[in-house]
Design a protein around this motif. Structure first.
Motif, PDB file in Angstrom:
ATOM      1  N   GLN A 172       4.808 114.669  27.705  1.00 52.27           N
ATOM      2  CA  GLN A 172       6.286 114.920  27.872  1.00 52.27           C
ATOM      3  C   GLN A 172       6.550 115.675  26.611  1.00 52.27           C
ATOM      4  OE1 GLN A 172       7.366 110.739  28.232  1.00 52.27           O
ATOM      5  NE2 GLN A 172       7.989 111.086  30.417  1.00 52.27           N
ATOM      6  N   SER A 173       6.210 115.340  25.351  1.00 50.14           N
ATOM      7  CA  SER A 173       6.321 115.978  24.175  1.00 50.14           C
ATOM      8  C   SER A 173       5.789 117.526  24.455  1.00 50.14           C
ATOM      9  CB  SER A 173       5.471 115.429  22.975  1.00 50.14           C
ATOM     10  OG  SER A 173       6.009 113.710  22.913  1.00 50.14           O
ATOM     11  N   GLN A 174       4.749 117.747  24.945  1.00 52.50           N
ATOM     12  CA  GLN A 174       4.318 118.817  24.865  1.00 52.50           C
ATOM     13  C   GLN A 174       4.934 119.947  25.776  1.00 52.50           C
ATOM     14  OE1 GLN A 174      -0.056 118.759  25.653  1.00 52.50           O
ATOM     15  NE2 GLN A 174      -0.388 118.004  23.434  1.00 52.50           N
ATOM     16  N   MET A 175       5.202 119.226  27.115  1.00 55.15           N
ATOM     17  CA  MET A 175       6.217 119.908  27.917  1.00 55.15           C
ATOM     18  C   MET A 175       7.319 120.316  27.206  1.00 55.15           C
ATOM     19  SD  MET A 175       5.214 118.495  31.732  1.00 55.15           S
ATOM     20  CE  MET A 175       5.219 116.890  31.485  1.00 55.15           C
ATOM     21  N   ALA A 176       8.027 119.523  26.556  1.00 54.28           N
ATOM     22  CA  ALA A 176       9.370 119.870  25.811  1.00 54.28           C
ATOM     23  C   ALA A 176       9.127 120.830  25.070  1.00 54.28           C
ATOM     24  CB  ALA A 176       9.878 118.392  25.208  1.00 54.28           C
ATOM     25  N   LEU A 177       7.891 121.043  24.442  1.00 55.04           N
ATOM     26  CA  LEU A 177       7.898 122.154  23.269  1.00 55.04           C
ATOM     27  C   LEU A 177       7.429 123.464  24.198  1.00 55.04           C
ATOM     28  CD1 LEU A 177       5.611 120.272  20.664  1.00 55.04           C
ATOM     29  CD2 LEU A 177       7.765 121.220  20.384  1.00 55.04           C
ATOM     30  N   ALA A 211       3.212 111.967  33.950  1.00 53.07           N
ATOM     31  CA  ALA A 211       4.073 113.050  33.547  1.00 53.07           C
ATOM     32  C   ALA A 211       4.408 114.212  34.370  1.00 53.07           C
ATOM     33  CB  ALA A 211       4.206 113.407  31.945  1.00 53.07           C
ATOM     34  N   ILE A 212       3.166 114.980  34.634  1.00 54.59           N
ATOM     35  CA  ILE A 212       3.077 116.187  35.359  1.00 54.59           C
ATOM     36  C   ILE A 212       3.748 116.103  36.899  1.00 54.59           C
ATOM     37  CG2 ILE A 212       1.766 117.891  36.462  1.00 54.59           C
ATOM     38  CD1 ILE A 212       0.191 117.774  33.668  1.00 54.59           C
ATOM     39  N   CYS A 213       3.103 114.883  37.447  1.00 51.01           N
ATOM     40  CA  CYS A 213       3.707 114.667  38.932  1.00 51.01           C
ATOM     41  C   CYS A 213       5.202 114.424  38.875  1.00 51.01           C
ATOM     42  CB  CYS A 213       3.151 113.272  39.316  1.00 51.01           C
ATOM     43  SG  CYS A 213       1.718 113.781  40.872  1.00 51.01           S
ATOM     44  N   GLU A 214       5.833 113.717  37.711  1.00 51.56           N
ATOM     45  CA  GLU A 214       7.194 113.594  37.713  1.00 51.56           C
ATOM     46  C   GLU A 214       8.171 114.942  37.625  1.00 51.56           C
ATOM     47  OE1 GLU A 214       8.126 110.507  34.899  1.00 51.56           O
ATOM     48  OE2 GLU A 214       6.871 108.858  35.936  1.00 51.56           O
ATOM     49  N   LYS A 215       7.546 115.786  36.886  1.00 52.65           N
ATOM     50  CA  LYS A 215       8.284 116.988  36.716  1.00 52.65           C
ATOM     51  C   LYS A 215       7.907 117.859  37.777  1.00 52.65           C
ATOM     52  CE  LYS A 215       9.908 117.058  32.482  1.00 52.65           C
ATOM     53  NZ  LYS A 215      11.311 117.533  31.950  1.00 52.65           N
ATOM     54  N   GLY A 216       6.737 118.124  38.414  1.00 52.92           N
ATOM     55  CA  GLY A 216       6.409 119.074  39.488  1.00 52.92           C
ATOM     56  C   GLY A 216       6.060 120.180  38.821  1.00 52.92           C
ATOM     57  N   ALA A 217       6.424 121.314  39.575  1.00 56.17           N
ATOM     58  CA  ALA A 217       6.453 122.800  39.315  1.00 56.17           C
ATOM     59  C   ALA A 217       7.330 123.152  38.267  1.00 56.17           C
ATOM     60  CB  ALA A 217       6.257 123.674  40.514  1.00 56.17           C
ATOM     61  N   PRO A 218       6.929 123.980  37.207  1.00 53.07           N
ATOM     62  CA  PRO A 218       5.865 124.977  37.306  1.00 53.07           C
ATOM     63  C   PRO A 218       4.576 124.180  36.431  1.00 53.07           C
ATOM     64  CG  PRO A 218       7.176 125.693  35.662  1.00 53.07           C
ATOM     65  CD  PRO A 218       7.727 124.252  36.172  1.00 53.07           C
ATOM     66  N   TYR A 219       4.693 122.980  36.249  1.00 47.88           N
ATOM     67  CA  TYR A 219       3.585 122.373  35.261  1.00 47.88           C
ATOM     68  C   TYR A 219       2.185 122.179  36.185  1.00 47.88           C
ATOM     69  CZ  TYR A 219       7.719 121.885  32.345  1.00 47.88           C
ATOM     70  OH  TYR A 219       8.920 122.069  31.663  1.00 47.88           O
ATOM     71  N   TRP A 220       1.274 122.447  35.505  1.00 48.03           N
ATOM     72  CA  TRP A 220      -0.217 122.135  35.888  1.00 48.03           C
ATOM     73  C   TRP A 220      -1.049 121.178  35.005  1.00 48.03           C
ATOM     74  CZ3 TRP A 220      -1.442 123.173  40.777  1.00 48.03           C
ATOM     75  CH2 TRP A 220      -0.826 124.103  41.462  1.00 48.03           C
ATOM     76  N   GLY A 221      -1.901 120.287  35.241  1.00 45.45           N
ATOM     77  CA  GLY A 221      -2.677 119.409  34.645  1.00 45.45           C
ATOM     78  C   GLY A 221      -4.089 119.942  35.001  1.00 45.45           C
ATOM     79  N   ILE A 222      -5.040 119.728  33.925  1.00 44.76           N
ATOM     80  CA  ILE A 222      -6.372 119.880  33.999  1.00 44.76           C
ATOM     81  C   ILE A 222      -7.149 118.676  33.713  1.00 44.76           C
ATOM     82  CG2 ILE A 222      -8.505 121.062  33.158  1.00 44.76           C
ATOM     83  CD1 ILE A 222      -6.529 123.378  32.513  1.00 44.76           C
ATOM     84  N   GLY A 223      -7.863 118.297  34.594  1.00 45.29           N
ATOM     85  CA  GLY A 223      -8.670 116.800  34.516  1.00 45.29           C
ATOM     86  C   GLY A 223      -9.994 117.197  33.574  1.00 45.29           C
ATOM     87  N   VAL A 224     -10.534 115.761  33.531  1.00 41.90           N
ATOM     88  CA  VAL A 224     -11.945 115.981  32.520  1.00 41.90           C
ATOM     89  C   VAL A 224     -12.857 115.161  33.325  1.00 41.90           C
ATOM     90  CG1 VAL A 224     -11.234 113.807  30.952  1.00 41.90           C
ATOM     91  CG2 VAL A 224     -12.540 115.883  30.031  1.00 41.90           C
ATOM     92  N   ASP A 225     -14.103 115.477  32.908  1.00 47.43           N
ATOM     93  CA  ASP A 225     -15.380 114.830  33.230  1.00 47.43           C
ATOM     94  C   ASP A 225     -15.671 114.545  34.896  1.00 47.43           C
ATOM     95  OD1 ASP A 225     -15.656 113.842  30.438  1.00 47.43           O
ATOM     96  OD2 ASP A 225     -14.902 111.973  30.614  1.00 47.43           O
ATOM     97  N   VAL A 226     -14.580 114.367  35.451  1.00 45.78           N
ATOM     98  CA  VAL A 226     -14.948 114.520  37.163  1.00 45.78           C
ATOM     99  C   VAL A 226     -13.669 115.180  37.633  1.00 45.78           C
ATOM    100  CG1 VAL A 226     -15.705 112.091  37.193  1.00 45.78           C
ATOM    101  CG2 VAL A 226     -13.382 112.328  37.436  1.00 45.78           C
TER     102      VAL A 226
END
Length: 388
Positions: free
Chosen positions: A249-254, A273-288
Motif C-alpha cells: 500500500q505504501s509503494q502504490m501510494a508512492l 493489496a493489489i487485488c483490492e486496488k485492481g487495475a492498473p496495478y500488477w503483482g509479481i510472484g516468487v519461487d512458484v
C-alpha cells in the motif's frame, strides 16, 4: 418371531443405506516404504504458498505421490493428479514416484530447528534430513557434525558451525540457486510493463537469496527501462501478511504500479493489496507460479520468478533412493532449468517485440553473454547489456 423378522429387515435396510454412502477417505499407512525422508520447514511453515510449499511438493507430491490431509496424515494421489502437478518446464526431467515415507516437522521459530532435526534423526531414524532455507544453515551444520551417519540436504545455503563459520561436511549437500537470473527476467518484464515508471520490491529478510532476487530485479528494470525508479522495502518477516500488505500500500501510494515480492508468506499481503486496488496495478510472484493460486490474485499477477526448490528437493531424495548421494554444493540456474519465469499475464501486457527481447535476454544469460549482479549495491555501477 414377527418381531425378530422386523428387526432383521431393519438391520438389512441400515446396512444397505450405509453401503450406498461414499466411504470416508482413508489415510495411508506409509510405514512400509523403503526410505524415510524427514523435512524441517522454515518459520513460514506449511501453507506459505511459496518456499516451504515448493519443498513439500518435491517430497510429498513427487517423491511420495501423496497429498497432505488437513490435521495430519496423507492420501494417495491419482495418476492424473500426479501428472498435473509437474509444470511444463520440468516435463522432461523424468520425475516419477520414489516410494518414500515423508516425515515433516514444522518450525514456528528458529529455536525449533535443532529439536526438530534431533527428533527426525533419533526418534524417526530418517535416511535424509532436509532443511528448508538459509535460516537453517547453522542448525544443519551443527546437526550434521553431531550425526555423521545421517545425510542432510540444505536449501539455499551451505552449512556453518555454531560460530557461523562454513564447514565442508561429506554428509551435507547444499542446493543454491541463481535467484538474480530469474529476478532479472521479471525485472525486465516489469520495466516494460510499468506505465508510471515506478516499480516496487518487497523483501522479507535481507538474507543472500532475497538480496540476489532484489539485485536481479533492479538490474532487469534498469536494462529495459533505465528511467524507471525501483522503490525497495524489507519487512524483516517471512510470515506476516499484514506487513506485506502495508508495504504494498505504501509503494502504490508512492506511485509504483508493478510490485515484486520475495517475502514468503508475508508477500501474500502484497497480492491482497493489489487485488483490492485492481487495475492498473500488477503483482509479481516468487519461487512458484503464484498466478496459478486462486487464493492470491491470479487476475493481477503479471508473472512470477520461478525457483525450483521442488525439483532440487526431489533430486536430493532421488540420490538417496538410487545410492548416488554426494556431499558438496549444487548450483541451479537458468541454464539447467533451476530458475525461470512464469507466463501468467505477460502476453496481455507486453508486446510481441518486448517478449522477444526478454527471451533474447534469457538466452544471453544462458550463453554467458553477460552476468547478472548478485548484490543490490552493485547495480548502480553495473552496465546493462545491449543489442537484445
Amino acid at each position: 418371531m414377527k418381531k425378530l423378522l422386523v428387526v432383521m429387515l431393519a438391520m438389512v435396510l441400515v446396512v444397505s443405506l450405509f453401503a450406498g454412502c461414499k466411504p470416508a477417505s482413508k489415510k495411508l499407512d506409509l510405514s512400509g516404504r523403503k526410505f524415510k525422508i524427514g523435512l524441517v520447514t522454515d518459520v513460514g511453515g506449511r501453507g506459505d504458498r511459496s518456499f516451504n510449499d515448493s519443498a513439500l511438493r518435491g517430497l510429498e507430491t513427487w517423491a511420495a505421490k501423496v497429498k497432505y490431509v488437513e490435521g495430519g496424515g496423507y492420501e494417495a494421489l491419482t495418476d492424473e493428479e500426479y501428472k498435473a502437478s509437474i509444470p511444463d518446464d520440468l516435463k522432461d526431467k523424468n520425475i516419477v514416484p520414489l516410494d518414500v515415507e515423508p516425515i515433516v516437522l514444522e518450525s514456528k521459530a528458529k529455536e525449533d530447528y535443532i529439536p526438530n532435526i534431533q527428533t527426525l534423526v533419533e526418534q524417526k531414524h530418517v535416511d535424509l534430513v532436509i532443511g528448508v532455507g538459509f535460516m537453517l544453515a547453522g542448525a544443519i551444520g551443527e546437526s550434521a557434525q553431531k550425526y555423521p551417519n545421517t545425510k542432510f540436504m540444505l536449501i539455499d545455503s551451505t552449512p556453518v558451525d555454531a560460530n557461523g563459520n562454513p564447514v565442508n561436511l561429506p554428509n551435507v549437500v547444499g542446493y543454491l540457486f541463481k535467484e538474480q537470473e530469474c529476478g532479472f527476467l521479471v525485472g525486465a518484464i516489469a520495466g516494460y510493463a510499468t506505465k508510471a515508471n515506478k516499480v516496487g520490491y518487497i523483501g522479507g529478510m535481507s538474507i543472500p537469496p532475497v538480496l540476489r532476487y532484489e539485485a536481479g530485479f533492479r538490474a532487469g528494470v534498469k536494462t529495459t527501462n533505465p528511467n524507471a525508479e525501483v522503490i525497495g522495502q524489507y519487512t524483516n518477516s517471512f510470515t506476516d501478511a499484514a506487513l506485506g500488505k502495508s508495504a504494498a500500500q505504501s509503494q502504490m501510494a508512492l506511485g509504483a504500479d508493478v510490485l515484486f515480492h520475495a517475502a514468503g508468506a508475508t508477500g501474500n499481503g502484497m497480492f491482497q493489496a493489489i487485488c483490492e486496488k485492481g487495475a492498473p496495478y500488477w503483482g509479481i510472484g516468487v519461487d512458484v507460479d503464484m498466478g496459478l493460486d486462486p487464493n492470491l490474485c491470479p487476475d493481477r499477477t503479471l508473472t512470477s520468478a520461478l525457483k525450483h526448490v521442488d525439483y532440487a528437493t526431489y533430486e536430493a531424495i532421488k540420490s538417496i533412493v538410487d545410492g548416488t548421494f554426494k556431499g558438496g554444493v549444487v548450483v541451479l540456474s537458468l541454464k539447467d532449468g533451476g530458475v525461470g519465469y512464469a507466463p501468467d499475464h505477460v502476453k496481455d501486457v507486453l508486446s510481441a517485440d518486448q517478449i522477444a527481447k526478454v527471451e533474447n535476454l534469457r538466452k544471453m544469460i544462458i550463453d554467458g553473454k553477460f552476468t547478472v549482479p548478485e548484490d543490490p549495491n552493485a547495480v548502480k555501477s553495473w552496465t546493462p547489456p545491449t543489442g537484445f
